[in-house]
Structure formats: structure tokens, C-alpha cells
Enzyme design. Structure first.
Site, mmCIF file in Angstrom:
data_model
loop_
_atom_site.group_PDB
_atom_site.id
_atom_site.type_symbol
_atom_site.label_atom_id
_atom_site.label_comp_id
_atom_site.label_asym_id
_atom_site.label_seq_id
_atom_site.Cartn_x
_atom_site.Cartn_y
_atom_site.Cartn_z
ATOM 1 N N GLN A 97 0.814 -1.212 0.000
ATOM 2 C CA GLN A 97 0.000 0.000 0.000
ATOM 3 C C GLN A 97 0.845 1.258 0.000
ATOM 4 O O GLN A 97 2.045 1.239 0.301
ATOM 5 C CB GLN A 97 -0.916 0.006 1.221
ATOM 6 C CG GLN A 97 -0.182 -0.037 2.551
ATOM 7 C CD GLN A 97 -1.147 -0.230 3.712
ATOM 8 O OE1 GLN A 97 -1.476 0.730 4.414
ATOM 9 N NE2 GLN A 97 -1.611 -1.475 3.913
ATOM 10 N N HIS A 99 0.114 5.832 0.642
ATOM 11 C CA HIS A 99 -0.835 6.835 1.100
ATOM 12 C C HIS A 99 -0.640 8.125 0.313
ATOM 13 O O HIS A 99 0.474 8.452 -0.101
ATOM 14 C CB HIS A 99 -0.641 7.100 2.597
ATOM 15 C CG HIS A 99 -0.651 5.852 3.419
ATOM 16 N ND1 HIS A 99 -1.734 5.003 3.455
ATOM 17 C CD2 HIS A 99 0.295 5.280 4.207
ATOM 18 C CE1 HIS A 99 -1.461 3.975 4.242
ATOM 19 N NE2 HIS A 99 -0.236 4.117 4.706
ATOM 20 N N GLU A 134 3.354 8.444 8.286
ATOM 21 C CA GLU A 134 3.305 7.569 9.450
ATOM 22 C C GLU A 134 4.705 7.190 9.912
ATOM 23 O O GLU A 134 5.660 7.161 9.134
ATOM 24 C CB GLU A 134 2.478 6.317 9.162
ATOM 25 C CG GLU A 134 2.970 5.464 8.009
ATOM 26 C CD GLU A 134 1.971 4.383 7.618
ATOM 27 O OE1 GLU A 134 0.748 4.628 7.682
ATOM 28 O OE2 GLU A 134 2.410 3.290 7.249
ATOM 29 N N HIS A 266 4.722 0.254 0.550
ATOM 30 C CA HIS A 266 5.244 -0.497 1.691
ATOM 31 C C HIS A 266 4.272 -1.604 2.094
ATOM 32 O O HIS A 266 3.097 -1.600 1.719
ATOM 33 C CB HIS A 266 5.499 0.424 2.891
ATOM 34 C CG HIS A 266 4.258 1.085 3.428
ATOM 35 N ND1 HIS A 266 3.668 2.174 2.822
ATOM 36 C CD2 HIS A 266 3.476 0.807 4.511
ATOM 37 C CE1 HIS A 266 2.603 2.548 3.505
ATOM 38 N NE2 HIS A 266 2.453 1.723 4.535
ATOM 39 N N ARG A 285 -4.125 0.504 -2.338
ATOM 40 C CA ARG A 285 -3.508 -0.820 -2.274
ATOM 41 C C ARG A 285 -2.912 -1.223 -3.619
ATOM 42 O O ARG A 285 -3.426 -0.854 -4.673
ATOM 43 C CB ARG A 285 -4.524 -1.857 -1.804
ATOM 44 C CG ARG A 285 -5.028 -1.594 -0.391
ATOM 45 C CD ARG A 285 -6.065 -2.608 0.063
ATOM 46 N NE ARG A 285 -6.513 -2.295 1.414
ATOM 47 C CZ ARG A 285 -7.509 -1.447 1.686
ATOM 48 N NH1 ARG A 285 -8.161 -0.878 0.692
ATOM 49 N NH2 ARG A 285 -7.850 -1.198 2.932
#
Length: 410
Positions: A97, A99, A134, A266, A285
Site C-alpha cells: 500500500q 498513502h 506515518e 510499503h 492498495r
């Protein structure tokens, strides 16, 4: 200052032991426990434990944004908590996935809203309008695929597999060993027609087996190859297995961190970690999942620049047991406090960052928090919410050693 009860998320890739054991519950758990959300995300907010009742943290913030968040956080992010803290336990690989950036998230969310796609639709890509940088910090050894590998090393790996069917693809990347070559090869692989993919994957997996059977001195990429074999067994016929050949294979030891900005492809593979992110649930994804994969949208958000040196070590604050994981994300900061009793309590200030709300999570031992005249005991697995309006907070070990993570606004 109040106890915070996390929202437990059960996904198939989760662990029946890791989170339950950390939180002092019987193991194995009834279902795989994948994530414990400690925050105010609308999809599953944590709850404040106040006497014999509980209150949604989201509702508490909505009722008193000034007291809960403080002016600095509100000026930057409005009346919402900008970060989400999690415990994450992966027994099996998560989906491959990436982001979106802040701009991509706003545009994508507005586009899907205008199209009338329900927020809970399985084909929805953007469930909010926020980006999702993140940071993950390992509590156990934590295995990860993270970002595109240097293409010269990838060419070396692909050649070492000695699979003739790979020759044209190797030539594609070797002829343009940069982000453009990575984009071209990834796009080719992720869009292979099923018959071509079904023919190529078994040959690659056979090459991986041969590679691992060779002399130990020539198995520089053994860990990468073992990962491909494992993913091939778990996700037969999935183009994400091919994509994993292009990514950095990273092992985080306990205490080491990994920061992922927008666009980095990742997959978390195995282990227990603390994770903090912008308060978003936007995921594009790329495979290793039965869930929706939107290839055109994924290609829009991916960053194909090779990711080098992704592991982050914390920096110690001078004269303090506080270790700070530095990232450029404005939504969050994460620090680790390693405490020891030494026969008596030694309070340590947790107000070492700029003023604002924070969430404290005890991951080892037990601690006592003090804020003004109030005290709060945290056992391993417990968390606490510190509102912006609360008096300054200190922490002291109640056991020989203890560990506390502090998430706050960046």
C-alpha cells in the site's frame, strides 16, 4: 488526565497473542487482533474512562475543543485531533500500500464525494481528505517492505535469480536505472494480464528456490528472496509478489523507527510495533490482498524515487531519559521515555514538547503519572489522555524499569 481505552480492530493478518499479551489479557485471543486505535478517528474513537462510565474521545473533543486540544493545535488543524496512535501486530503480511499527499487526498476525496461513492463502499479510495504520513517503532523485531530499492541493486538481484523470462524486464530497468525505470517496470508488472502473470510468477519462484540452494557466499539477497517465496505461497497469482522484488527489505530491531512519507509503497510483514500517523484512513492498495486495488489511482500517488536509509534512531534529550523520533510531519511527534526506579521514584516531565494534547502509552513495566494533585497508575498496555488544559504531567516508574511512549502534535 484520564485512562484511555483503545478501540480494538480485528483483521485476518493480526496476531492472537501480541496485543493481548501486552495488555495483560488471556492468550490466544478469540480473533486475530491487528490494531489498537488510540485516538479520535470517527471510524473507531478511543474512550475516556471516567469513574464507572466511558466517553468517546471524539465526543469529548467536540464538546470542549479549546480545553482538550488547546489553541496551538486548533490553529493548525481545527477542532480535530490531528494524529492517531496505534499498537500494530502483524502475524501475516499487510497489503502492499501507499498513502496520498495532502493535495492528492483533498482532490481524491472531493472527486469521490462528487461521484456519490459511499464512505463505506469497498471501492472507495479516499475516506477523508487528509494525507497519512506515518512512523512505526518496533517493540519486537519488526519486518517491513519499505520504498523502492536502488535500481542498480534490484537489477543485480533479478539477474542473480537466473530466470530467462526476466531478461526483458531486467533490460527495461538496467537501461534506465532511475525512478523512471522503476515506474516503467512496476507499471508493466502491476498491469500484466492474468495469463502472463500466471506464466511468469512460477518461474520466478523456482528461481528463488534455486538461488537459496546455491553457495551461502553468493546469497547476498537471501532475505529478499525468502520474502518473495513466502508472499508467493500466501498470495498465489498476485502481482504484488512481483512488486515486492523492487522494494527495500527492512528489519527493525526494538526501539528502531521507520518513517514513511506520502507515496512510499510499503507492506508490514511481521511483528509488534507502536505506530503514529496523521489522523486518516486513506489507503491505496497495490496487491497482497483480496481487497480493492485501483491501479490507476495507485500510480497517481506513488513516489518512485528510491528510498535510502529509511530506519530512524531516536535522539536523546540532553540530561533526560526522553528519546525523540524526529520526522517532518506537523500532525504528530513521538517520543519514548525509558524509566527506572532505582529504589525510589524519579519523576520525569512529559511536557518536553510544545503545549497541546498528548496520548501516553505504557509498553513495559508500570508508571505513575502526576498532573497537579491528580495521579494515575498505568500498567503495561494502559494508555492515558492528557488534555491541553491539564496541569503539567510527570511520570515515575513503579517497577524496576518502565517504558512510556508519548504522542503529541508535531
Amino acid at each position: 488526565m484520564q485512562l484511555l481505552q483503545g478501540a480494538l480492530r480485528t483483521y485476518a493478518w493480526g496476531s492472537r497473542t501480541a496485543i493481548a499479551e501486552l495488555c495483560g489479557r488471556p492468550v490466544p485471543s478469540n480473533h486475530p487482533e491487528a490494531e489498537l486505535w488510540l485516538g479520535a478517528h470517527p471510524a473507531d474513537p478511543a474512550r475516556l474512562l471516567i469513574g464507572d462510565r466511558s466517553v468517546s474521545l471524539l465526543d469529548a473533543i467536540t464538546a470542549d475543543p479549546a480545553g482538550q486540544l488547546g489553541e496551538r493545535a486548533r490553529a493548525g488543524f481545527g477542532d480535530r485531533l490531528p494524529f492517531l496512535l496505534k499498537l500494530l501486530a502483524a502475524e501475516e503480511a499487510l497489503s502492499l500500500q501507499a498513502h496520498p499527499s495532502a493535495e492528492q487526498a483533498k482532490e481524491g476525496f472531493a472527486r469521490e464525494e462528487a461521484a456519490g461513492i459511499p464512505l463505506d463502499s469497498p471501492v472507495r479510495n479516499y475516506r477523508d481528505d487528509s494525507h497519512k504520513p506515518e512512523l512505526v517503532v518496533a517493540l519486537t523485531r519488526f519486518e517491513v517492505l519499505a520504498g523502492f530499492r536502488d535500481p542498480h541493486r534490484t537489477v543485480e538481484l533479478l539477474r542473480a535469480l537466473d530466470v530467462p523470462a526476466l531478461d526483458n524486464y531486467i533490460g527495461l530497468l538496467a537501461g534506465q536505472a532511475d525512478s523512471s525505470g522503476l515506474r516503467a517496470l512496476f507499471t508493466t508488472w502491476i498491469t500484466l494480464p492474468p495469463p502472463a502473470l500466471s506464466a511468469l510468477l512460477p518461474q520466478i519462484l523456482e528461481g528463488c528456490v534455486r538461488y537459496l540452494s546455491g553457495p551461502a557466499t553468493e546469497r547476498r539477497y537471501a532475505r529478499e528472496v525468502q520474502t518473495v517465496l513466502g508472499l508467493g505461497e500466501s498470495y498465489p497469482g498476485d502481482a504484488g509478489v512481483l512488486a515486492s522484488l523492487l522494494l527495500n527489505r527492512v528489519t527493525l530491531e526494538p526501539g528502531e523507527g521507520l518513517y514513511l512519507a506520502a507515496g512510499n509503497l510499503h507492506a508490514y510483514l511481521h511483528g509488534l510495533a507502536v505506530e503514529v500517523m496523521a489522523n486518516s484512513d486513506n489507503v491505496l492498495r497495490g496487491g497482497l490482498t483480496p481487497k480493492h486495488v485501483d491501479v490507476p489511482e495507485l500510480l497517481r500517488v506513488l513516489d518512485f524515487e528510491p528510498l535510502t536509509g529509511p530506519v530512524r534512531m531516536p535522539a536523546a534529550l540532553s540530561g533526560s531519559p526522553v528519546l525523540v523520533y524526529d520526522t517532518p510531519a506537523p500532525e504528530f511527534s513521538l517520543s519514548r521515555i525509558d524509566l527506572s526506579d532505582g529504589g525510589q521514584s524519579h519523576p520525569v516531565s512529559v511536557d518536553f514538547e510544545l503545549a497541546g494534547p498528548r496520548i501516553l502509552l505504557c509498553t513495559a513495566g508500570s508508571v505513575t503519572l502526576r498532573s497537579g494533585d491528580a495521579t494515575l497508575a498505568l500498567e503495561r498496555g494502559d494508555a492515558a489522555w492528557i488534555a491541553a488544559a491539564d496541569p503539567a504531567v510527570t511520570a515515575a516508574a513503579r517497577s524496576a524499569t518502565a517504558q512510556l511512549f508519548s504522542a503529541a502534535v508535531g
